[in-house]
Design an enzyme around this catalytic site. Structure first.
Site, PDB file in Angstrom:
ATOM      1  N   ARG A 268       0.880  -1.183   0.000  1.00 41.23           N
ATOM      2  CA  ARG A 268       0.000   0.000   0.000  1.00 41.23           C
ATOM      3  C   ARG A 268       0.909   1.223   0.000  1.00 41.23           C
ATOM      4  NH1 ARG A 268      -5.373   1.181   3.462  1.00 41.23           N
ATOM      5  NH2 ARG A 268      -6.092  -0.133   1.763  1.00 41.23           N
TER       6      ARG A 268
ATOM      7  N   HIS B 219      -7.144   0.681  -6.675  1.00 40.46           N
ATOM      8  CA  HIS B 219      -7.387  -0.246  -5.572  1.00 40.46           C
ATOM      9  C   HIS B 219      -8.055  -1.506  -6.136  1.00 40.46           C
ATOM     10  CE1 HIS B 219      -7.608  -1.509  -1.552  1.00 40.46           C
ATOM     11  NE2 HIS B 219      -8.555  -0.733  -1.071  1.00 40.46           N
TER      12      HIS B 219
ATOM     13  N   ASP C  48     -17.343   6.933  -1.979  1.00 42.73           N
ATOM     14  CA  ASP C  48     -16.098   6.807  -1.205  1.00 42.73           C
ATOM     15  C   ASP C  48     -15.748   8.203  -0.696  1.00 42.73           C
ATOM     16  OD1 ASP C  48     -13.698   5.910  -0.082  1.00 42.73           O
ATOM     17  OD2 ASP C  48     -12.597   6.009  -1.969  1.00 42.73           O
TER      18      ASP C  48
ATOM     19  N   CYS D  55     -16.451   1.496   0.149  1.00 41.69           N
ATOM     20  CA  CYS D  55     -15.294   0.627   0.420  1.00 41.69           C
ATOM     21  C   CYS D  55     -14.835   0.723   1.872  1.00 41.69           C
ATOM     22  CB  CYS D  55     -14.147   0.988  -0.511  1.00 41.69           C
ATOM     23  SG  CYS D  55     -13.574   2.677  -0.273  1.00 41.69           S
TER      24      CYS D  55
ATOM     25  N   ARG E 273     -13.658  -8.795   0.672  1.00 39.88           N
ATOM     26  CA  ARG E 273     -12.238  -8.512   0.428  1.00 39.88           C
ATOM     27  C   ARG E 273     -11.411  -9.774   0.666  1.00 39.88           C
ATOM     28  NH1 ARG E 273     -10.068  -3.487   0.931  1.00 39.88           N
ATOM     29  NH2 ARG E 273      -8.198  -4.599   0.269  1.00 39.88           N
TER      30      ARG E 273
HETATM   31  N1   CP Z   1     -11.271  -0.426   1.970  1.00 42.23           N
HETATM   32  C1   CP Z   1     -10.014  -0.511   2.453  1.00 42.23           C
HETATM   33  O1   CP Z   1      -9.035  -0.737   1.719  1.00 42.23           O
HETATM   34  O2   CP Z   1      -9.905  -0.342   3.799  1.00 42.23           O
HETATM   35  P1   CP Z   1      -8.562  -0.162   4.632  1.00 42.23           P
HETATM   36  O3   CP Z   1      -7.999   1.189   4.273  1.00 42.23           O
HETATM   37  O4   CP Z   1      -8.981  -0.235   6.071  1.00 42.23           O
HETATM   38  O5   CP Z   1      -7.610  -1.253   4.263  1.00 42.23           O
HETATM   39  N1  NVA Z   2      -9.953   6.492  -1.549  1.00 39.47           N
HETATM   40  C1  NVA Z   2      -9.567   6.045  -0.229  1.00 39.47           C
HETATM   41  C2  NVA Z   2      -9.737   4.584  -0.123  1.00 39.47           C
HETATM   42  C3  NVA Z   2      -9.367   3.988   1.208  1.00 39.47           C
HETATM   43  C4  NVA Z   2      -9.502   2.499   1.243  1.00 39.47           C
HETATM   44  C5  NVA Z   2      -8.130   6.455   0.037  1.00 39.47           C
HETATM   45  O1  NVA Z   2      -7.292   6.352  -0.840  1.00 39.47           O
HETATM   46  O2  NVA Z   2      -7.870   6.896   1.155  1.00 39.47           O
END
Ligand code: CP
Ligand code: NVA
Length: 308
Positions: free
Chosen positions: A105, A132, A227, A267, A295
């Site tokens: 990430r 994502h 989101d 999400c 997920r």
């Molecule tokens: N939706 C999602 O990726 O959640 P987290 O940021 O908690 O991993």
């Molecule tokens: N769009 C959000 C998604 C988190 C899972 C972000 O990037 O923070």
């Protein structure tokens, strides 16, 4: 030796592969619910690099590995210092001598590309500023479970055409859904993403449409997805973005224009009172918690496809 395969975006799959991965995710979910998964990833280890916080991605990947007989190692920002303590390429070179797969990430999507280019083992995108994909694969499971189909289903995304929206759009295109994005002019999908998604949709009988009016965008929707307006790392933009996005809040007023059977998706994490209100998030039509669960099932399929 076969070349290792990375998973950085759904756009790298073919429509046939996308459906195979989705079918396999359902098969692994059924197997899990029937009593447990076969140990397909016994003795395999996933290294998980996180430069941002996470609940779902971290725990669902860790549990997916465990339930498939493998093991996951969490590597937080303080330990790795990706690109700070050590170059991104050197992290990939070293970590891939120890583990069988890397999930990362990151902020810049280019860091994932650098990891993939320098890793001997598969690299999986656990969220970048651009995309994502793991989220989107799980989300298509959820839509199928609630609507009994994907092809021909009307899906709307309301708000910021961000990393989540990008991969959801690709997933919808692969699935032959009719996808409408209702986003402010300043925060729409870029032309390259839109063109690619429309090209995929043309092969599957689906469609991808981008408009600016949220009411029109949800009129036909059987699925309404939103989101956060302020993704991780964009906190400094909050003052500029907030007034632009307020008309895109998914609330009771907006839902008056929706079909009564439309399901609500997010999400997570939700910023309640911003992109979504409590009454909508907690409505009986909400599929949000199913999304979170899926997920784990979707990622099992990704892990077996890439690591086994
Ligand atoms: N939706 C999602 O990726 O959640 P987290 O940021 O908690 O991993
Ligand atoms: N769009 C959000 C998604 C988190 C899972 C972000 O990037 O923070």
């Amino acid at each position: 030796m076969l070349r290792k395969r990375d998973f950085l975006s759904l756009a790298d799959l073919t429509p046939v592969e996308f459906n195979e991965w989705l079918d396999y995710a359902f098969a692994l979910k059924r197997e899990w619910l029937a009593g447990g998964n076969a140990p397909l990833l016994q003795n395999k280890t996933l290294g998980m690099i996180f430069t941002k916080p996470s609940l779902r991605t971290r725990v669902s990947f860790e549990m997916a590995m465990r339930q498939l007989g493998g093991h996951a190692i969490y590597l937080g920002p303080e330990e790795i210092g990706l690109g700070k303590r050590e170059s991104v390429a050197d992290v990939a070179r070293v970590l891939s001598r120890f583990v069988d797969g890397i999930m990362a990430r990151v902020f810049a999507h280019s860091d994932l590309v650098t990891l993939a280019e320098n890793s001997r083992v598969p690299v999986i995108n656990g969220l970048s500023d651009a995309s994502h994909p793991c989220q989107a694969l799980g989300d298509m499971m959820t839509i199928y479970e609630h609507k009994g189909a994907l092809k021909g289903v009307h899906v709307s995304f309301i708000g910021d055409a961000n990393n989540v929206a990008t991969e959801l759009t690709f997933a919808c295109a692969y699935s032959g859904t009719h996808m409408t994005l209702g986003c402010p002019v300043e925060y729409q999908l870029g032309p390259d993403v839109l063109a690619k998604a429309q090209w995929i949709a043309a092969q599957t009988g689906g469609s991808v449409t981008q408009i600016n009016d949220p009411r029109t965008a949800i009129e036909a929707a059987e699925v309404i997805y939103t989101d956060t307006w302020i993704s991780m790392g964009q906190e400094a933009e909050a003052a500029v973005k907030m007034p632009i996005f307020m008309p895109y809040q998914v609330n009771a007023d907006l839902m008056q224009y929706a079909r009564p059977d439309a399901i609500i998706m997010h999400c997570l994490p939700a910023h309640r009172g911003q992109e979504i209100t409590d009454d909508v998030a907690d409505h009986s039509n909400s599929a949000i918690w199913d999304q979170a669960e899926n997920r784990m099932h979707a990622q099992k399929a990704i892990l077996v496809k890439l690591l086994k």
